[in-house]
Design a protein around this motif. Structure first.
Motif: not given
Length: 217
Positions: A35-42, A73-79
């Motif tokens: 899901k996070n990779l998809f958000i990154s792509l969009v 996809w990498l920084w969203s968990p931190i945020y």
């Protein structure tokens, strides 16, 4: 038992920036990563199109936003962990709490519902459920709470009457109105329970040892 702590203890116990356990909580699993990779792509495609619309003037700015979104996809968990932490860090007062386990029991919750067609062509609803471990806790003052977390085999060792400890948060200096309780610790089993790992556990255990030396166990 409730022992008020200094106000800055909240900042020590609940970090502003996500810990490793908090990062892992929001990293979650492979579907979350997809899901996070998809958000990154969009996001990358959106800012690329936006940069193309404004021409060279917007190309440099577009590049910056594309890099940021490409790493979502990498920084969203931190945020997201930091946002959650800061909600608890806003409380003005905190206290070290010790009580007992009143009861433990299992429940189920529906995670997702999907439509499917059976062999007879009928539409059926398929429920994706998960089992939850619930632990009711309380103290002699009348404070009660329920800690809910996904089931783990190790939780079978938890029994009624065992001591449990945690951090209570409030904006009331008299602690008459408790707003939140963090994840909790069971000393006998050296187990942590809670939906989300709010506390820096090393700091909590240090405070626990200091209080034990002063007040006794």
């Amino acid at each position: 038992m409730l022992i008020p702590l200094k106000q800055d203890a909240i900042n020590d116990l609940i970090p502003a920036i996500a810990t490793g356990k908090q990062y892992a909580y929001y990293w979650a699993n492979f579907p979350t990563l997809l899901k996070n990779l998809f958000i990154s792509l969009v996001g990358v495609l959106f800012f690329w199109l936006l940069g193309s619309f404004f021409g060279r003037a917007g190309d440099n700015i577009s590049l910056i936003f594309r890099i940021v979104m490409g790493l979502y996809w990498l920084w969203s968990p931190i945020y997201w962990a930091s946002v959650r932490n800061n909600r608890f860090r806003r409380y003005r007062y905190c206290g070290f709490w010790r009580g007992k386990v009143l009861d433990v029991y299992l429940t189920e919750e529906i995670v997702k519902e999907e439509s499917a067609i059976d062999k007879l062509g009928r539409v059926i609803i398929v429920e994706n459920r998960r089992r939850l471990f619930n632990m009711e806790i309380a103290d002699k003052s009348g404070f009660r709470a329920t800690i809910t977390t996904p089931v783990k085999r190790i939780y079978k060792s938890i029994n009624r009457g065992q001591a449990v400890e945690g951090l209570l948060l409030t904006n009331d200096p008299d602690f008459m109105n408790i707003a939140q309780i963090t994840d909790v610790y069971i000393p006998r089993n050296k187990l942590w329970l809670g939906e989300y790992p709010y506390l820096r556990r090393d700091v909590f255990l240090d405070i626990r040892r200091e209080l034990a030396a002063i007040y006794g166990r």
